[in-house]
Write an enzyme that holds these catalytic residues in place. Structure first.
Site, PDB file in Angstrom:
ATOM      1  N   SER A 226       0.845  -1.083  -0.190  1.00 39.29           N
ATOM      2  CA  SER A 226       0.092   0.073  -0.118  1.00 39.29           C
ATOM      3  C   SER A 226       0.674   1.307   0.057  1.00 39.29           C
ATOM      4  CB  SER A 226      -1.018   0.169   1.246  1.00 39.29           C
ATOM      5  OG  SER A 226      -0.033   0.395   2.421  1.00 39.29           O
ATOM      6  N   ASP A 227       0.379   2.319  -0.301  1.00 44.52           N
ATOM      7  CA  ASP A 227       0.758   3.678  -0.347  1.00 44.52           C
ATOM      8  C   ASP A 227       0.832   3.880   1.078  1.00 44.52           C
ATOM      9  OD1 ASP A 227       2.055   5.993  -0.502  1.00 44.52           O
ATOM     10  OD2 ASP A 227       0.882   6.774  -2.105  1.00 44.52           O
ATOM     11  N   TRP A 228       1.767   4.955   1.900  1.00 43.44           N
ATOM     12  CA  TRP A 228       1.597   5.033   3.226  1.00 43.44           C
ATOM     13  C   TRP A 228       0.208   5.533   3.634  1.00 43.44           C
ATOM     14  CZ3 TRP A 228       5.227   2.545   1.245  1.00 43.44           C
ATOM     15  CH2 TRP A 228       6.333   2.027   2.202  1.00 43.44           C
TER      16      TRP A 228
END
Length: 740
Positions: free
Chosen positions: A271-273
């Protein structure tokens, strides 16, 4: 005057999976990685997973706190020291020390030079590897759909084919150094506005949704990710936004069906942060690791979900196998450096950075051949604009806010703190010292009393005037408009109203509105310096004085007004991609809109001629530009089917380069735009020299996405072939066709 010296060049005839001649090319660059196949790496990852208990396996599905931007749990009893994930696409980021701030994606793409694409990635990979970082969070390949998008500078422009070529070679360059590349942001993350929306207690409600049809997905936005997968990319980062009203990080259609199914992707999805919205639902939707892991949605939370039967342990196993396979694929289990984010890994990378910075600077206007300057006759210069010198905020502030001063890169997680940066004024003053020039400058562009008084200085009316303007953008917000910072247009008009030879240097993250002054008769030269990184000063001086002959090209269209683009940032939570495949130059062609400057446009200090077009089915012996970690499967999509051969001649008096661009027109059945880019090559030639160029069309290149049959199909009929120097039909040099 223009230098006639030769540069080291490579004679390659290729597209992203096929090279017809690789002598002296990037295939010879030393690789530090142990070569394994995906089958071998997956077998090793499965063996490792068999030694883990359920708790350990679940714990590895989420990041933990540590030294890096993202960290994976170590398992000491198995001699596994964990994994380090770190930004950014253009160098080692997140505020660490001793890293090169390489030119960003938008600048390397403007070189249109595959060898430079690869050389940059190799240098970036060496720095990540030298610091012991396992996963580099790049390349970024979101398409420049919206001119105001805050992150356009990180990507490769508005065309999927060009972006795919960049992505493919970035993955190879990085992974040849043993570093896992991360293709991001998957998928349709083309604006920052409304990318995250939460209530006051930080409970997620939704992000904007990119709503698009199947054909558009495949032919535009999936294209560069498919190129990355074919190259063998080890990781893919899912994005904050929704796609057709389902969050991208739990989207079964895009993650399981398209990425892991149709494309046959074997690596992991991170995932993106903060982009994870749910736990087990995300894991079932295709997410393999939650970053940074502090939300408690995955990791240890999945232990209970397994026990309740909401997710199978076999799926947990698959997540860890996908996480660890790239680690084994690239030999990180064998003597990989320990993590030291502040280790000095700079080497002599400033040299390749300067080469690429210069090679990405574009000449847009050159009335009466005002450029390049001749140091024997052009002796007196006035320099205007805060963009000519350092920002008062320093390098750290330059990555965080709209600012005055030379702009080396944009802001956000893609920003790399430079160890140094050389501004244009500094380099101009050094040039003045060495060539006995007279340079006067005013960098406070708000002081119009001082600027006006400079027009009365001795020698002004014989001088050349350089006006530097800039535009900055960053992750987290989109640009408010397409205007230069701090009323740069007023500065240009003011200087041009008094100076008969005004040269404007545009230091911009992406598209800009130039209409306020572009037709002014005294604006005789325009240079698009783009995002040139820390070697900006030397690079721009080399171009201005002819030590480098520009041959670079725009990677987006510059419109006469913002509404001409046909797309813009959506303020609502529904971003409808109603333009379909008619994006950028495809949109301008369809609607007969004349832009200010066309996609693919750029001038040179020399001229070129084209001749002898030959179109034939390819019969040459092919040499694949692939690695053991490539992931093409058994697909025939990348097999070459036609070759387009022609001769290009440098008809001028100085050494230079041109970028022949192959545009294809499809039969009506394909429902394609009037023309689409399907090939290019940057060709370097001495004065009077000719070369034969061969561009190759793959099966995918001549196919369209058939939404009924759900596969790439080849239409029956005539295919038009145009060899051009931009997307402007007036720049077409050779025409032909083939019939299927």
């Amino acid at each position: 005057m223009v230098s006639t010296r030769s540069f080291v060049t490579f004679s390659t005839v290729c597209f992203y999976l096929t090279c017809l001649s690789v002598a002296g090319s990037h295939a010879d660059v030393h690789s530090t990685s142990t070569r394994r196949t995906w089958d071998q790496a997956i077998a090793m990852a499965k063996s490792f997973v068999r030694h883990l208990n359920l708790t350990e396996k679940c714990a590895m599905t989420a990041g933990i706190k540590g030294r890096c931007a993202g960290n994976v749990l170590p398992i000491p009893r198995l001699n596994f020291t964990g994994l380090c994930f770190q930004d950014s696409p253009s160098g080692v980021g997140d505020g660490i020390l001793y890293a090169t701030a390489f030119v960003p994606g938008i600048q390397i793409a403007a070189t249109w030079d595959r060898d430079l694409f690869y050389k940059r990635a190799v240098a970036i990979g060496r720095e990540f590897q030298g610091k012991g970082i396992n996963f580099a969070l790049g390349p970024m390949m979101n398409i420049d759909r919206n001119a105001r998008h805050g992150r356009n500078w990180e990507g490769f422009g508005a065309d999927p084919y060009l972006s795919g070529e960049n992505a493919f070679l970035y993955v190879q360059g990085l992974q040849d150094q043993g570093v896992v590349a991360t293709a991001k942001h998957y998928i349709c993350n083309e604006q920052e506005t409304n990318r995250i929306y939460a209530t006051q207690n930080l409970t997620y409600i939704r992000s904007y949704s990119a709503n698009l049809d199947d054909k558009t997905m495949h032919e535009i936005y999936l294209w560069p990710f498919a190129a990355s997968v074919a190259a063998g990319v080890g990781s893919v980062m899912c994005s904050y936004n929704e796609v057709n009203n389902t969050p991208a990080c739990q989207n079964d259609k895009t993650l399981n069906q398209l990425l892991k199914g149709e494309l046959g992707y074997l690596g992991n999805v991170m995932s993106d942060w903060g982009a994870t919205k749910t736990g087990a639902q995300s894991a079932l939707g295709g997410l393999d690791i939650d970053m940074p892991g502090s939300d408690g949605l995955m990791g240890m939370s999945l232990v209970e979900e397994v026990r309740k039967g909401k997710i199978s342990e076999s799926r947990i196993d698959d997540m860890i196998i996908r996480l660890l396979s790239p680690y084994y694929l690239l030999g990180q289990d064998q003597g990989y450096p320990t993590v030291d984010l502040d280790r000095d890994v700079l080497e002599n990378h400033y040299q390749i950075n300067r080469e690429i910075s210069t090679a990405g600077i574009i000449l847009l206007k050159n009335t009466n051949y005002v450029l390049p300057f001749n140091v024997t006759t052009d002796k007196h210069f006035f320099v205007y604009g805060e963009a000519a010198t350092q920002s008062r905020h320093g390098f750290v502030g330059a990555g965080e806010l709209q600012h005055g001063g030379a702009t080396y890169q944009g802001g956000g997680s893609g920003y790399v703190e430079p160890t140094y940066a050389i501004d244009p004024l500094t380099s101009l003053l050094l040039k003045s010292r060495d060539a006995h020039l007279q340079i006067r400058y005013i960098t406070d562009q708000s002081d119009y009393l001082l600027i006006e008084s400079s027009f009365r200085y001795h020698g002004f009316h014989q001088a050349k005037c350089l006006v530097f303007i800039s535009a900055f953008s960053s992750e987290g917000f989109d640009r408010l408009d397409l205007l230069p910072a701090n009323d740069g247009n007023l500065l240009v008009r003011t200087v041009a109203s008094h100076c008969a030879n005004t040269i404007v240097v545009v230091n911009s993250v992406s598209q800009l509105d130039l209409e306020a002054w572009i037709d002014h008769p005294n604006v005789t030269g325009v240079i698009w310096s783009g995002m040139p990184a820390s070697e900006y000063g030397p690079a721009i001086v080399d171009v201005l004085f002819g030590d480098y002959n520009p041959g670079d090209k725009l990677v987006f269209t510059i419109a006469k007004k913002a509404s001409d683009y046909g797309t813009d940032i959506t303020l609502s939570f529904e971003s409808n991609y109603v333009e379909g495949v008619f994006l950028d130059y495809r949109h301008f062609d369809k609607n007969n809109i004349t832009p200010r400057y066309y996609f693919g446009y750029g001038l040179s200090y020399t001229t070129f001629s084209f001749s002898q077009l030959v179109i034939s089915k390819t019969t040459v012996d092919r040499q694949r530009r692939i690695r053991s970690y490539a992931n093409q499967g058994t697909s025939t999509l990348f097999e070459p089917v036609y070759q387009i051969t022609f001769t290009i001649t440098n008809a001028g008096k100085v050494y230079g380069s041109e970028v022949p661009q192959l545009y294809l027109g499809f039969p009506t059945e394909a429902a394609e735009p009037p023309k689409v880019l399907r090939g290019f090559q940057r060709v370097y030639l001495s004065a009077g020299e000719s070369k034969t160029v061969t561009l190759v069309l793959s099966q995918k290149d001549i196919s369209y996405w058939n939404v009924v049959n759900q596969k790439w199909s080849i239409a029956s009929g005539n295919y038009s072939v145009w060899i051009s120097t931009s997307a402007n039909s007036a720049d077409i040099k050779l025409t032909g066709f083939f019939k299927i």
